[in-house]
Design an enzyme around this catalytic site. Structure first.
Site, PDB file in Angstrom:
ATOM      1  N   GLU A  38     -12.988   2.911  19.108  1.00  0.00           N
ATOM      2  CA  GLU A  38     -13.857   2.941  18.146  1.00  0.00           C
ATOM      3  C   GLU A  38     -13.749   1.739  17.444  1.00  0.00           C
ATOM      4  OE1 GLU A  38     -17.190   3.632  16.520  1.00  0.00           O
ATOM      5  OE2 GLU A  38     -15.368   3.705  14.923  1.00  0.00           O
TER       6      GLU A  38
ATOM      7  N   ILE B  78     -18.504   2.934  28.924  1.00  0.00           N
ATOM      8  CA  ILE B  78     -18.578   4.292  27.843  1.00  0.00           C
ATOM      9  C   ILE B  78     -19.107   3.719  26.776  1.00  0.00           C
ATOM     10  CG2 ILE B  78     -17.262   6.069  26.980  1.00  0.00           C
ATOM     11  CD1 ILE B  78     -15.041   5.375  29.480  1.00  0.00           C
ATOM     12  N   ARG B  79     -20.432   4.225  26.545  1.00  0.00           N
ATOM     13  CA  ARG B  79     -21.179   3.683  25.219  1.00  0.00           C
ATOM     14  C   ARG B  79     -20.867   2.514  24.962  1.00  0.00           C
ATOM     15  NH1 ARG B  79     -18.962   6.857  20.905  1.00  0.00           N
ATOM     16  NH2 ARG B  79     -20.721   6.160  19.525  1.00  0.00           N
TER      17      ARG B  79
ATOM     18  N   CYS C 279     -14.945  -3.642  25.407  1.00  0.00           N
ATOM     19  CA  CYS C 279     -15.690  -2.686  24.644  1.00  0.00           C
ATOM     20  C   CYS C 279     -15.486  -2.869  23.186  1.00  0.00           C
ATOM     21  CB  CYS C 279     -15.293  -1.313  25.326  1.00  0.00           C
ATOM     22  SG  CYS C 279     -16.565   0.083  24.823  1.00  0.00           S
TER      23      CYS C 279
ATOM     24  N   GLU D 182      -9.687  -1.657  32.632  1.00  0.00           N
ATOM     25  CA  GLU D 182      -8.485  -0.957  32.645  1.00  0.00           C
ATOM     26  C   GLU D 182      -8.654   0.813  33.145  1.00  0.00           C
ATOM     27  OE1 GLU D 182     -10.068   0.322  28.724  1.00  0.00           O
ATOM     28  OE2 GLU D 182     -10.101  -1.422  30.131  1.00  0.00           O
TER      29      GLU D 182
ATOM     30  N   HIS E 206     -14.837  -1.233  31.067  1.00  0.00           N
ATOM     31  CA  HIS E 206     -13.310  -0.922  30.871  1.00  0.00           C
ATOM     32  C   HIS E 206     -12.497  -1.299  32.032  1.00  0.00           C
ATOM     33  CE1 HIS E 206     -13.335   1.410  27.009  1.00  0.00           C
ATOM     34  NE2 HIS E 206     -14.653   1.589  27.129  1.00  0.00           N
TER      35      HIS E 206
END
EC number: 4.3.3.6
Length: 193
Positions: free
Chosen positions: A51, A136-137, A82, A174, A172
């Site tokens: 975040e 993811i977002r 991200c 990873e 991502h």
């Protein structure tokens, strides 16, 4: 070779696993002391997903923001995925101020939608080949400056880029079994050392 992974919050353990798989030593950086102790030994730095607002606040609270920014501006290779991409952006469309602000790009947070709107695809990444991409977002890079090379796009949106010693991806890497983007970053680190 030793690569530091910012371990304040987010997907740092997954990056450590990939580096281990590639035979590269990693160290988790949780505070300013960790960073200062290991800084001279670091060949690179990974800013993981998580975040971005929380990570930016923790970087400030731990007094890590300026030392990391200075290290990047001095040439330390960095890979932001991200939220890490957002930390590196000079401009974030929904915020008044940036965090590290070292990479000449404008970023839109959560552009890939809500968690349920997250998705997986495969696309060409310059210098790497066709790779799997898990979003993811994820943020989207709205625009880049003159010195930034676009490495990958999905649906005509920029999802990976490089400017000198800075590599970023909205997705991502990873979270897949494909280690080629991490290997690309390791090669960047080798070139710098």
């Amino acid at each position: 070779m030793k690569i530091g992974i910012l371990a304040l919050q987010g997907a740092f353990a997954e990056h450590a696993k990939v580096l281990d798989q590639l035979g590269v030593e990693s160290v988790e950086l949780r505070n300013l002391d960790d960073f200062q102790q290991d800084q001279s030994d670091l060949s690179g730095l990974i800013l993981p997903g998580g975040e971005s607002t929380t990570m930016g606040k923790l970087l400030r609270d731990q007094n890590m923001l300026l030392p990391i920014r200075e290290a990047i501006l001095s040439g330390l290779p960095v890979f932001g995925t991200c939220a890490g991409l957002i930390l590196l952006a000079k401009e974030i469309t929904s915020q008044k101020e940036s965090h590290l602000g070292t990479m000449d790009m404008v970023v839109e947070r959560n552009a890939x939608g809500r968690q349920l709107g997250s998705f997986y695809t495969e696309a060409e990444c310059k210098g790497v080949g066709k790779i799997p991409m898990t979003f993811i977002r994820g943020p989207i890079i709205s625009s880049v400056g003159e010195g930034v090379e676009i490495l990958a796009t999905v649906n005509n949106q920029i999802v990976a880029a490089q400017e000198k010693n800075m590599l970023v991806s909205s997705f991502h890497p990873e979270l897949t079994d494909d280690v080629r983007l991490h290997q690309y970053f390791i090669n960047m680190c080798k070139e710098k050392s």
